[in-house]
Design an enzyme around this catalytic site. Structure first.
Site, PDB file in Angstrom:
ATOM      1  N   ASP A   1       0.949  -1.231  -0.032  1.00  0.00           N
ATOM      2  CA  ASP A   1      -0.160  -0.099   0.117  1.00  0.00           C
ATOM      3  C   ASP A   1       1.010   1.326  -0.178  1.00  0.00           C
ATOM      4  O   ASP A   1       1.956   1.292   0.346  1.00  0.00           O
ATOM      5  CB  ASP A   1      -0.886  -0.005   1.169  1.00  0.00           C
ATOM      6  CG  ASP A   1      -0.174  -0.077   2.429  1.00  0.00           C
ATOM      7  OD1 ASP A   1       0.573  -0.547   2.577  1.00  0.00           O
ATOM      8  OD2 ASP A   1      -0.761   0.683   3.445  1.00  0.00           O
TER       9      ASP A   1
ATOM     10  N   GLU B   1       0.356  -1.354   5.631  1.00  0.00           N
ATOM     11  CA  GLU B   1       1.436  -0.746   6.453  1.00  0.00           C
ATOM     12  C   GLU B   1       1.224   0.754   6.871  1.00  0.00           C
ATOM     13  O   GLU B   1       1.542   1.134   7.804  1.00  0.00           O
ATOM     14  CB  GLU B   1       2.867  -1.086   5.721  1.00  0.00           C
ATOM     15  CG  GLU B   1       4.001  -0.847   6.778  1.00  0.00           C
ATOM     16  CD  GLU B   1       4.414   0.680   6.552  1.00  0.00           C
ATOM     17  OE1 GLU B   1       5.406   1.073   7.320  1.00  0.00           O
ATOM     18  OE2 GLU B   1       4.008   1.453   5.845  1.00  0.00           O
TER      19      GLU B   1
END
Length: 426
Positions: free
Chosen positions: A143, A208
């Site tokens: 991400d 994350e």
């Protein structure tokens, strides 16, 4: 005062002066000898690898073009994490399909076990020839944080446009370069029949940027349930810096051995509401602004040299040009001087101390109404030599001036709030 006494005083001053000159001369000799003999820390020399077999990384021009195209395709998929509850899940599914398409050997090899964990994260288990060896783990995340072209991008943030030899796009250095690099290396090795002696894991998180509560946490739970012990973990690191550190001869590939923790502190002021036609001497906004100014004017103490940053500069000392080489080779002497110079630049000040950044300020609903409540959020990146408790105690000692309102640096009520609001530390 007699003539004899004056003579004795003069003689004493001369002796002290000569002694001082001798000390300075000896100090100069020590500094110069160390400057031209000091090399990198012996503990940072290359280790003896378990498997010394070298596999060539040479690839054809066509293969390079394919790798570049695959990386650009990864950048173009907007795997954005907006918040813990808002992610681009369709992009995460698209990224899953990209990985399966461009790394067919990784997903089909009998040496590799692949699992989707936490909905969209990936866990790869790569078997080694010697099961007695403790495995290690490579980490990266899929991400990225939101990006808008209006934020000053020279190219659209998800275009993967190539300009002057650089690829522009969100995720090029945080952290899809690691995702694609790790899997591409494994793909190439497996294609050439490579079997590692020591097994390892690859963990690719999907959230994350919003704390990893579903990705990384789920991966940890899976490994713990299986009793997995790891030799070491290698996560995303630092960049290859060229031209950023003044006086350094050539680029430096920095290895991150620790990471700053972070804390978010909420400051709030509560007063009686009022009307702008009859303002009090101090408003909630003014009181909070004064407190914030005091925070910015009173930085955390300098801690350069108490963490791994000193070893970094000492390891690079022999690559600095004069006169900086003298300083970097003798930080035992010049540490205070260097830390004072570094704190004048924002990018270097982060090496020196816990940094304080006011990132959000909220107050007011109408131009003629005095707000009863004003709040601000302060993000602190905690130096590795300082604990969360030490940092918070330091700021609590900075008492704001007295006023009719109430200024609060509120402590957390629950564990969830520790993570989400007031004192978040990684």
């Amino acid at each position: 005062m007699t003539r004899h006494t004056k003579w004795r005083i003069t003689r004493l001053i001369n002796v002290l002066g000569l002694a001082l000159l001798l000390v300075l001369f000896l100090l100069f000799i020590v500094v110069m000898v160390r400057t031209f003999t000091f090399k990198e820390n012996p503990g940072l020399q290359f280790a003896q690898w378990e498997n010394a077999v070298s596999i060539s990384a040479d690839i054809s021009r066509e293969q390079r073009e394919t790798l570049l195209a695959n990386f650009k395709a990864a950048i173009r998929i907007p795997t954005v994490s907006f918040s813990e509850t808002h992610q681009n899940t369709s992009a995460l599914r698209e990224f899953d399909q990209l990985l399966r398409r461009v790394f067919p050997t990784v997903f089909s090899s009998s040496l590799v076990k692949h699992e989707v964990v936490g909905g969209y994260s990936h866990l790869f288990t790569v078997l080694g020839s010697d099961p007695k060896l403790v495995p290690y783990m490579l980490l990266a995340h899929i991400d990225v944080v939101p990006a808008n072209e209006a934020d000053g991008w020279e190219a659209p943030p998800f275009s993967a446009k190539e300009l002057n030899g650089f690829i522009y796009g969100r995720g090029t250095i945080d952290n899809k370069q690691s995702v694609m690099g790790i899997l591409q290396a494994l793909e190439n090795l497996l294609e050439r029949g490579y079997i590692p002696q020591r097994g390892f894991y690859i963990g690719l998180g999907h959230d994350e940027e919003v704390h990893g509560f579903h990705g990384a946490v789920s991966i940890v739970k899976v490994l713990k349930s299986r009793g997995v012990k790891l030799q070491y973990v290698l996560d995303e690191g630092l960049a290859v810096m060229d031209g950023i550190i003044s006086g350094l001869d050539g680029p430096a590939a920095l290895i991150g051995v620790s990471e700053k923790g972070q804390a978010t502190v909420k400051l709030s002021v509560v007063m009686k509401p009022g009307h702008s036609s009859m303002p009090p001497k101090e408003s909630s906004i003014g009181i909070l602004a004064a407190a914030i100014m005091k925070l910015e004017e009173s930085p955390m103490p300098r801690l350069f040299g108490y963490g791994p940053e000193r070893s970094t500069f000492e390891h690079l000392a022999h690559k600095f040009n004069l006169p900086l080489r003298i300083i970097m080779s003798n930080l035992w002497l010049f540490n205070p001087l260097l830390s004072r110079v570094m704190e004048t630049r924002p990018e270097m000040n982060a090496f020196v101390r816990t940094t304080t950044a006011v990132t959000m300020f909220n107050a007011g609903v109408k131009v003629n109404i005095l707000p009863s409540h004003a709040e601000a959020f302060v993000n602190l990146r905690i130096h590795s030599a300082q604990t969360l408790q030490e940092m918070y105690s330091n700021k609590k000692r900075m008492k704001p001036r007295k006023h009719k309102g109430t200024t609060q640096a509120r402590e957390p009520d629950t564990d969830a709030e520790v993570r989400m609001l007031t004192m978040e530390q990684r």
